[in-house]
Structure formats: C-alpha cells, structure tokens
Design a protein around this motif. Structure first.
Motif, PDB file in Angstrom:
ATOM      1  N   ALA A 280       1.032 -16.168   1.851  1.00 17.83           N
ATOM      2  CA  ALA A 280       0.653 -14.938   2.444  1.00 17.83           C
ATOM      3  C   ALA A 280      -0.927 -14.870   3.242  1.00 17.83           C
ATOM      4  CB  ALA A 280       0.183 -14.100   1.226  1.00 17.83           C
ATOM      5  N   GLY A 281      -1.329 -16.235   3.652  1.00 21.97           N
ATOM      6  CA  GLY A 281      -2.423 -16.297   4.518  1.00 21.97           C
ATOM      7  C   GLY A 281      -3.683 -15.823   3.864  1.00 21.97           C
ATOM      8  N   VAL A 282      -3.927 -15.712   2.534  1.00 24.36           N
ATOM      9  CA  VAL A 282      -4.931 -15.028   1.714  1.00 24.36           C
ATOM     10  C   VAL A 282      -5.877 -16.497   0.997  1.00 24.36           C
ATOM     11  CG1 VAL A 282      -5.540 -13.555  -0.180  1.00 24.36           C
ATOM     12  CG2 VAL A 282      -3.754 -12.945   1.301  1.00 24.36           C
ATOM     13  N   ASP A 283      -7.076 -16.109   1.323  1.00 29.85           N
ATOM     14  CA  ASP A 283      -7.968 -17.227   0.838  1.00 29.85           C
ATOM     15  C   ASP A 283      -8.688 -16.581  -0.443  1.00 29.85           C
ATOM     16  OD1 ASP A 283      -9.955 -18.978  -0.007  1.00 29.85           O
ATOM     17  OD2 ASP A 283     -11.249 -18.840   1.943  1.00 29.85           O
ATOM     18  N   GLU A 293     -12.124  -5.500   0.567  1.00 30.42           N
ATOM     19  CA  GLU A 293     -11.821  -5.006   1.979  1.00 30.42           C
ATOM     20  C   GLU A 293     -10.755  -5.818   2.490  1.00 30.42           C
ATOM     21  OE1 GLU A 293     -14.733  -4.714   0.997  1.00 30.42           O
ATOM     22  OE2 GLU A 293     -15.283  -2.614   0.494  1.00 30.42           O
ATOM     23  N   GLY A 294     -11.113  -7.028   2.464  1.00 33.89           N
ATOM     24  CA  GLY A 294     -10.563  -8.113   3.521  1.00 33.89           C
ATOM     25  C   GLY A 294      -9.117  -8.262   2.714  1.00 33.89           C
ATOM     26  N   LEU A 295      -8.969  -8.357   1.449  1.00 35.56           N
ATOM     27  CA  LEU A 295      -7.542  -8.514   0.811  1.00 35.56           C
ATOM     28  C   LEU A 295      -6.904  -7.384   0.973  1.00 35.56           C
ATOM     29  CD1 LEU A 295      -6.072 -10.130  -1.214  1.00 35.56           C
ATOM     30  CD2 LEU A 295      -7.126  -9.055  -3.230  1.00 35.56           C
ATOM     31  N   ARG A 296      -7.366  -6.204   0.922  1.00 35.40           N
ATOM     32  CA  ARG A 296      -6.722  -4.834   1.398  1.00 35.40           C
ATOM     33  C   ARG A 296      -6.132  -4.778   2.703  1.00 35.40           C
ATOM     34  NH1 ARG A 296     -10.639  -1.484   0.417  1.00 35.40           N
ATOM     35  NH2 ARG A 296     -10.249  -1.379  -1.857  1.00 35.40           N
ATOM     36  N   ARG A 297      -6.982  -5.279   3.574  1.00 40.53           N
ATOM     37  CA  ARG A 297      -6.624  -5.314   5.047  1.00 40.53           C
ATOM     38  C   ARG A 297      -5.364  -6.312   5.164  1.00 40.53           C
ATOM     39  NH1 ARG A 297     -11.271  -5.466   6.681  1.00 40.53           N
ATOM     40  NH2 ARG A 297     -11.504  -7.664   6.795  1.00 40.53           N
ATOM     41  N   ARG A 298      -5.407  -7.483   4.451  1.00 42.27           N
ATOM     42  CA  ARG A 298      -4.438  -8.282   4.543  1.00 42.27           C
ATOM     43  C   ARG A 298      -3.154  -7.998   4.000  1.00 42.27           C
ATOM     44  NH1 ARG A 298      -1.448 -11.343   7.640  1.00 42.27           N
ATOM     45  NH2 ARG A 298      -0.604 -13.039   6.579  1.00 42.27           N
ATOM     46  N   LEU A 302       0.745  -7.135   5.849  1.00 43.57           N
ATOM     47  CA  LEU A 302       1.913  -7.911   5.396  1.00 43.57           C
ATOM     48  C   LEU A 302       3.071  -6.714   5.319  1.00 43.57           C
ATOM     49  CD1 LEU A 302      -0.005 -10.445   2.655  1.00 43.57           C
ATOM     50  CD2 LEU A 302       1.446 -11.044   4.999  1.00 43.57           C
ATOM     51  N   GLY A 303       2.448  -5.472   5.419  1.00 46.35           N
ATOM     52  CA  GLY A 303       3.593  -4.380   5.077  1.00 46.35           C
ATOM     53  C   GLY A 303       3.311  -3.491   3.879  1.00 46.35           C
ATOM     54  N   PHE A 304       2.291  -3.802   3.114  1.00 49.52           N
ATOM     55  CA  PHE A 304       2.226  -2.970   1.996  1.00 49.52           C
ATOM     56  C   PHE A 304       1.293  -1.842   2.061  1.00 49.52           C
ATOM     57  CE2 PHE A 304       2.731  -7.431   0.572  1.00 49.52           C
ATOM     58  CZ  PHE A 304       4.074  -7.239  -0.350  1.00 49.52           C
ATOM     59  N   ILE A 320       0.869  -8.448  -3.486  1.00 48.43           N
ATOM     60  CA  ILE A 320       1.489  -9.477  -2.919  1.00 48.43           C
ATOM     61  C   ILE A 320       2.189 -10.643  -3.739  1.00 48.43           C
ATOM     62  CG2 ILE A 320       0.433 -11.314  -1.367  1.00 48.43           C
ATOM     63  CD1 ILE A 320      -1.874  -9.413  -0.726  1.00 48.43           C
ATOM     64  N   PHE A 321       1.590 -11.176  -4.514  1.00 53.00           N
ATOM     65  CA  PHE A 321       2.065 -12.220  -5.434  1.00 53.00           C
ATOM     66  C   PHE A 321       3.558 -11.807  -5.850  1.00 53.00           C
ATOM     67  CE2 PHE A 321       2.711 -14.487  -9.416  1.00 53.00           C
ATOM     68  CZ  PHE A 321       2.635 -15.800  -9.109  1.00 53.00           C
ATOM     69  N   LEU A 322       3.698 -10.798  -6.552  1.00 52.19           N
ATOM     70  CA  LEU A 322       5.023 -10.384  -7.110  1.00 52.19           C
ATOM     71  C   LEU A 322       5.987 -10.116  -6.230  1.00 52.19           C
ATOM     72  CD1 LEU A 322       3.810  -8.182  -9.960  1.00 52.19           C
ATOM     73  CD2 LEU A 322       4.583 -10.760 -10.144  1.00 52.19           C
ATOM     74  N   ASN A 323       5.713  -9.859  -4.715  1.00 52.60           N
ATOM     75  CA  ASN A 323       6.800  -9.551  -3.852  1.00 52.60           C
ATOM     76  C   ASN A 323       6.777 -10.712  -2.801  1.00 52.60           C
ATOM     77  OD1 ASN A 323       7.403  -6.532  -3.934  1.00 52.60           O
ATOM     78  ND2 ASN A 323       5.495  -6.496  -4.371  1.00 52.60           N
TER      79      ASN A 323
END
Length: 451
Positions: A280-283, A293-298, A302-304, A320-323
């Motif tokens: 998912a490209g998430v650190d 904010e960064g996680l929300r933007r990512r 990703l289409g969410f 993100i994880f479940l999908n």
C-alpha cells in the motif's frame, strides 16, 4: 422374497426386545456371524412395494429387506429396533419405538440435517474429534484447562466488539447488569496472577452483531497463556497445534480434510510494517495517531474516497488493510503477521527495540484470520490508561458503555508475571483444516446466516 410373517410390535413399546447384550451398531453388524443382533435407529426412507427400509444409526446406515409388506410397516423418520440377518439383511422382527410425523419440509432443520445428510452427521463427529485433540495437545504439554465463567460483571473493552447483556435478579436486591464474556482474557490473566503458569480455555464466547459465513454471535474460542514467555513461544505453539491436528486427523478423516498441501508448507513470518509498505505504500512508523493527514491522503490516493477528516488513524489503516492486504493473506502458506503499530488499540507490550510497535501477531491461513496474540501488557498504570482510551473510543463509535474491570487492575497491581496469550477461533480452525470458507456447517445448531 422368502421368509415368514414379521412380528411388528405396537408404537411406543419396547416390550419383548431381548437383553442389552444383543444390541449392536450398524458399523459392527456386518461383521457378526451367528447369534442374535438387534439394530436400533431411525428410518431414512422406506419402500412398501419393495419391502425395503433404509435404517440409520450413529455409526452408519444399511438397507434392510422385509418379507412382504407387514401391517405397521415403518415410514421415513420412525425410530425402530430390528432383528436382522447380517448376511441377507432380511428382517426377522421389528419394533416401532417412536412413530414420526414424517420428514416433509424438515430436511433444512439443523436437528434433522444430521440424520438426513450423512455428510452433515460426519462433520459434527469430525468437530468432536478436533475438540478432543485440541485438549490433548495442551494437556500433554503441561497446560491446565480453566473453565472460567462466561457470565461477568465486566469484559474486554475492545471498541469494535459489542457484548450481550443480561440481568442478575436476586430476591430483595435491585437487578444487576451482567455480561456474557466476549473473551476469557481477563479471567485467565487473573489466574496467571493466582500462580498458574500455563493455562488454556476451550469454550464459548459471545459477540453481538456478528453473523456471516465466518461469524456467529456464539462461537468456540481457544485461548492459551504462558507465563514467563513472549509471543515467539505462541508462534511455535500455533504451528505445532495445526501440524498435530493434521497429523492426527489424516488417517481417519481424509474425505473431509482439505485436498491441497497448504497446511503442510513451512509457515511464513512477515512483519506488518514491511507488508503494508510493499502493498500500500504506507510507512506505519511515520503515522502519528493525532495527526493522520498523511495516512488519510494516501488512502484517498488508493481510491478510498469515503475517508473524511474526522477518521482516526486506526480506522483508516484497517480500511486499507482489510481491502488491499488481508484478502490474499495465507494463500501461499500459513502466515504470521507480526509487530503492529502501538497506536492501534491492544493489550500488547511495546517492542523493547522499537516502542513504535507492539509485540502482537495475527495468523492467516487461506484468507481466514485465525488467531490474535500478544506479549501481554502487565503494567497496571499503562493498562488503566488504555482502558480509558478504549472506553472513550466506544462512546465515539456509539457502542454500549462498559465498566472497567477494577478487579483486574487490582490483580495487576498485585503483580502479573510476564506472559504471552493468544485467542484462536476453533470454528475457523475447522474451516481451515477442511478447506472451506464457512463455519456454520461445522457447528451443531448454528444461527442461520442471512442470504
């Protein structure tokens, strides 16, 4: 068909049935040579014209032949006793013990499915063997089984779990609200405080609002705890348990066990941070729970699009994880996903080498989340802080308010040894062993899942 007249005794009587030593099961009946043998069971179907009755007992079924069509010939559903010849399957005497009102429209009932459907009957026998083997596994390794009460004054504070409530009504006192436990976790940890070092619970837990292919509001949970150990010991236990079950079940249940080699492959251990970064490209290390904010933007990238500014970090992560990640977990090999961010609510101890994460893992096999484990938190101050955070989160989600288990906090203040604990869904374990994606077909009398 040759043979003399058949003696059919009246409904509801066992008069004239020979002594107990003459009774035998269908599975053993064919092996008998000479002597008398009385079978007992339920008629699955009957054919008056052919003089045939399909009789079923717990061990199997057999087609019995009658000489002619006697008065009182049993119908489908009747419970009977018969004296029959093992070589010819011809019936000599028949006792109708219970006259049934018939099978029409009842095949879909759980209590009828076991005898209407031989596979359904075998599934419940298989389940029984699994439960016995699980107990044997832990008892042979020095664990003590503790059947802690399901009825509690308080239960776990997990924000996303909704319990069932009831009332204790004693004469002369106001009703007291009680809870059916969502997990035996707190009770088992109190037993660690009491001095037990290896304990397990195998029994029912209750979670409201959960009913689907992999969820029942009442289901069977296996939890075990090891004092003076960390989550690595539990990883080893879980691998050993699944291998033990496969080895012990294979000689007897090949027709029900999964047909691929998934459970025989070496288990994979994958760090959650690495997997989420790759998929998912998430650190996760860079996520701040108060400023996501960064996680929300990512997530938006990703289409969410449903994510709004008021979403907390853990809700965005699980979206993100479940999908994107969970649907493929455990498909190549049983997978242990370990070390979760400390900002995701749990009762896990922080990783000594990296406090941004906690010592927690989940097991996935064939896309099914099978277990959740921690190196347990035993700091009473930190535990109380997390309880308060969970309590607030429950209110924000509109969940029922729950009291903090003050007795558990007091036990922690007295001192709980370092420990690790794991919760594993037994019904899901059976689904994994059999290569299915439903748990209700392996349960006696489950609640029907809406279509």
């Amino acid at each position: 068909m040759a043979g003399g007249p058949l003696n059919v005794l009246s409904e509801g009587t066992d008069a004239g049935i020979p002594r107990e030593k003459f009774f035998c099961r269908i599975a053993d009946w064919r092996q008998r040579r000479g002597g008398r043998c009385i079978l007992r069971g339920r008629g699955l179907s009957s054919d008056l014209q052919r003089g045939e009755l399909i009789l079923r007992d717990e061990s199997g079924q057999v087609a019995l032949q009658f000489a002619g069509a006697p008065a009182g010939f049993p119908g489908a559903g009747d419970i009977v006793a018969v004296e029959a010849d093992p070589e010819s399957a011809r019936v000599r005497r028949l006792w109708v013990l219970v006259k049934s009102s018939g099978t029409t429209g009842r095949q879909g009932k759980p209590w009828a499915a076991a005898w209407c459907d031989p596979l359904g009957f075998r599934r419940l026998r298989f389940r029984s063997d699994v439960l016995q083997l699980v107990r044997r596994f832990f008892l042979e390794r020095g664990f003590v089984e503790l059947d802690v009460p399901a009825l509690q004054r308080s239960t776990g504070m997990e924000p996303h779990l909704e319990p069932f409530f009831t009332e204790l009504r004693l004469t002369g006192t106001p009703p007291e609200r009680l809870i059916l436990h969502t997990s035996p976790e707190l009770a088992l940890k109190k037993m660690l405080v009491a001095g037990f070092e290896r304990v397990f619970y195998l029994g029912h837990v209750f979670r409201n609002g959960e009913l689907s292919a992999l969820h029942q509001p009442e289901f069977t949970m296996l939890e075990w705890y090891r004092a003076y150990e960390d989550y690595h010991a539990l990883m080893h236990d879980a691998e050993e348990l699944v291998s033990f079950l496969w080895r012990e079940l294979s000689p007897h249940w090949k027709d029900l066990l999964r047909k691929d080699l998934l459970l025989q492959k070496p288990w994979k251990r994958v760090q959650l941070q690495e997997l989420v970064q790759e998929k998912a490209g998430v650190d996760l290390r860079s996520v701040h729970p108060d400023r996501p904010e960064g996680l929300r933007r990512r997530a938006m990238e990703l289409g969410f699009r449903e994510v709004t500014p008021d979403w907390p970090a853990d809700d965005i992560f699980f979206l993100i994880f479940l999908n994107l990640i969970e649907p493929e977990l455990g498909t190549e090999a049983p997978t242990i996903l370990y070390d979760y961010p400390s900002w995701i609510p749990s009762l896990a101890r922080k990783c000594p080498e990296d406090p941004a994460f906690v010592e927690r893992f989940e097991i996935y096999i064939d896309r099914i989340e099978l277990a959740n484990a921690f190196t347990e938190l035993n700091d009473p101050v930190e535990q109380e802080r997390r309880f308060l955070l969970d309590q607030q989160k429950r209110l924000e989600l509109g969940r029922s308010p729950l009291p903090i288990d003050e007795d558990f906090l007091e036990a922690l203040r007295f001192g709980m040894p370092p420990a690790a604990g794991i919760a594993l869904g037994v019904d899901r374990l059976i689904a994994v062993l059999t290569g299915t994606q439903r748990i209700d077909q392996w349960m006696p009398l489950p609640l029907p899942v809406p279509k």
